[in-house]
Design a protein around this motif. Structure first.
Motif, PDB file in Angstrom:
ATOM      1  N   LEU A 129       0.843  -1.195   0.000  1.00 10.18           N
ATOM      2  CA  LEU A 129       0.000   0.000   0.000  1.00 10.18           C
ATOM      3  C   LEU A 129       0.879   1.245   0.000  1.00 10.18           C
ATOM      4  O   LEU A 129       1.758   1.397   0.850  1.00 10.18           O
ATOM      5  N   VAL A 130       0.644   2.124  -0.945  1.00  6.08           N
ATOM      6  CA  VAL A 130       1.400   3.380  -1.016  1.00  6.08           C
ATOM      7  C   VAL A 130       0.438   4.528  -1.292  1.00  6.08           C
ATOM      8  O   VAL A 130      -0.432   4.424  -2.162  1.00  6.08           O
ATOM      9  N   HIS A 131       0.591   5.596  -0.533  1.00 14.75           N
ATOM     10  CA  HIS A 131      -0.180   6.816  -0.765  1.00 14.75           C
ATOM     11  C   HIS A 131       0.733   7.855  -1.402  1.00 14.75           C
ATOM     12  O   HIS A 131       1.873   8.053  -0.969  1.00 14.75           O
ATOM     13  N   PHE A 132       0.214   8.512  -2.435  1.00 17.44           N
ATOM     14  CA  PHE A 132       0.945   9.562  -3.140  1.00 17.44           C
ATOM     15  C   PHE A 132       0.146  10.858  -3.079  1.00 17.44           C
ATOM     16  O   PHE A 132      -1.083  10.838  -3.114  1.00 17.44           O
ATOM     17  N   ALA A 133       0.842  11.976  -3.019  1.00 16.87           N
ATOM     18  CA  ALA A 133       0.189  13.276  -3.144  1.00 16.87           C
ATOM     19  C   ALA A 133       1.133  14.194  -3.904  1.00 16.87           C
ATOM     20  O   ALA A 133       2.350  14.133  -3.726  1.00 16.87           O
ATOM     21  N   ALA A 134       0.560  15.017  -4.757  1.00 21.79           N
ATOM     22  CA  ALA A 134       1.347  16.006  -5.493  1.00 21.79           C
ATOM     23  C   ALA A 134       0.641  17.346  -5.372  1.00 21.79           C
ATOM     24  O   ALA A 134      -0.596  17.418  -5.412  1.00 21.79           O
ATOM     25  N   ALA A 135       1.418  18.400  -5.196  1.00 23.03           N
ATOM     26  CA  ALA A 135       0.853  19.734  -4.999  1.00 23.03           C
ATOM     27  C   ALA A 135       1.534  20.732  -5.926  1.00 23.03           C
ATOM     28  O   ALA A 135       2.730  20.616  -6.217  1.00 23.03           O
ATOM     29  N   ALA A 136       0.750  21.692  -6.406  1.00 22.98           N
ATOM     30  CA  ALA A 136       1.263  22.736  -7.283  1.00 22.98           C
ATOM     31  C   ALA A 136       1.094  24.094  -6.609  1.00 22.98           C
ATOM     32  O   ALA A 136       0.208  24.275  -5.766  1.00 22.98           O
ATOM     33  N   ARG A 137       1.917  25.028  -7.004  1.00 20.99           N
ATOM     34  CA  ARG A 137       1.875  26.361  -6.410  1.00 20.99           C
ATOM     35  C   ARG A 137       0.542  27.041  -6.652  1.00 20.99           C
ATOM     36  O   ARG A 137       0.104  27.875  -5.849  1.00 20.99           O
ATOM     37  N   ASP A 138      -0.160  26.691  -7.747  1.00 16.08           N
ATOM     38  CA  ASP A 138      -1.442  27.330  -8.048  1.00 16.08           C
ATOM     39  C   ASP A 138      -2.592  26.761  -7.224  1.00 16.08           C
ATOM     40  O   ASP A 138      -3.747  27.125  -7.429  1.00 16.08           O
ATOM     41  N   GLY A 139      -2.290  25.841  -6.300  1.00 14.78           N
ATOM     42  CA  GLY A 139      -3.313  25.325  -5.398  1.00 14.78           C
ATOM     43  C   GLY A 139      -3.848  23.946  -5.745  1.00 14.78           C
ATOM     44  O   GLY A 139      -4.585  23.347  -4.954  1.00 14.78           O
ATOM     45  N   ARG A 140      -3.475  23.412  -6.893  1.00 13.26           N
ATOM     46  CA  ARG A 140      -3.950  22.071  -7.260  1.00 13.26           C
ATOM     47  C   ARG A 140      -3.246  21.010  -6.417  1.00 13.26           C
ATOM     48  O   ARG A 140      -2.039  21.078  -6.219  1.00 13.26           O
ATOM     49  N   ILE A 141      -4.027  20.060  -5.924  1.00  8.42           N
ATOM     50  CA  ILE A 141      -3.488  18.940  -5.141  1.00  8.42           C
ATOM     51  C   ILE A 141      -4.160  17.665  -5.633  1.00  8.42           C
ATOM     52  O   ILE A 141      -5.385  17.619  -5.762  1.00  8.42           O
ATOM     53  N   ILE A 142      -3.366  16.653  -5.917  1.00 10.15           N
ATOM     54  CA  ILE A 142      -3.938  15.368  -6.318  1.00 10.15           C
ATOM     55  C   ILE A 142      -3.400  14.278  -5.389  1.00 10.15           C
ATOM     56  O   ILE A 142      -2.273  14.360  -4.909  1.00 10.15           O
ATOM     57  N   HIS A 143      -4.241  13.289  -5.136  1.00  7.37           N
ATOM     58  CA  HIS A 143      -3.856  12.171  -4.279  1.00  7.37           C
ATOM     59  C   HIS A 143      -4.142  10.869  -5.020  1.00  7.37           C
ATOM     60  O   HIS A 143      -5.090  10.782  -5.810  1.00  7.37           O
TER      61      HIS A 143
END
Length: 210
Positions: A129-143
């Motif tokens: 099991l692995v959780h990933f998250a990515a965030a951008a300076r413009d406020g977008r966040i994906i998991h």
């Protein structure tokens, strides 16, 4: 048997390298910078990116936060988040990514936290099991949550690197702007609609003048 295993590993490495190179090229063209926050991958993601010559104009830094204390001290993950949801969770991964983004002052950041195995599984949180998250300076966040299964520690980590690179690529491409082309198409049609009646009107006026 050894030969086929080696070739499979080589193909995996080539795939990772090609993806990392494509990501760097895209970020370079858009003047985007990246930071990584890694737990289960232990620096492999940053390593895959910095293996590419010239990556220093895109990669700013990498955080390897293996312990909970490191996640708190280096990335600002809340102690309450760790105690409530655990290190391997959507909430922790998201705070890791946002923390890396803010502390590095970059455009994009990605975080990995999971159970590579062979031990470490808990009820509801199996090996792989692995959780990933990515965030951008413009406020977008994906998991993203991946359950790779008990496929071996190295393979879980390698696949996690590829998934993290894909998520960075998704953010680097930018938000979808499907509405803009539609508006442009509508505006192009307006002059044609307006011109047609004018032409008919002009043709109707010619006979009286003659």
């Amino acid at each position: 048997m050894t030969g086929s295993g080696a070739s499979g590993s080589e193909r995996q490495n080539r795939s990772t390298s090609a993806l990392a190179r494509s990501l760097l090229d895209l970020c370079r063209s858009r003047k985007l910078t990246i930071a990584t926050a890694e737990s289960c991958t232990g620096g492999l993601l940053a390593g895959a990116l910095t293996d590419i010559p010239g990556s220093s104009d895109v990669i700013d830094r990498g955080f390897v936060t293996y312990s909970n204390e490191a996640k708190r001290a280096m990335l600002g993950v809340n102690a309450s988040t760790l105690s409530t949801f655990g290190a391997v969770s959507k909430e922790t991964a998201t705070q890791m990514a946002v923390g890396a983004l803010e502390r590095a002052g970059v455009d994009l950041a990605v975080a990995t936290t999971g159970i590579a195995g062979p031990g470490g599984a808990t009820p509801g949180k199996p090996v792989g099991l692995v959780h990933f998250a990515a965030a951008a300076r413009d406020g977008r966040i994906i998991h993203r949550e991946c359950r790779f299964g008990a496929i071996g520690r190295s393979t879980v980590r390698e696949r996690s690197v590829i998934e993290a690179l894909r998520m960075l690529m998704e953010l680097a491409r930018g938000p979808q702007a499907a509405a803009k082309p539609r508006r442009a198409a509508v505006s192009r049609l307006r002059p044609r609609v307006v011109r047609t009646p004018r032409r008919h009107a002009a043709k109707g006026r010619r006979p009286p003048r003659g």
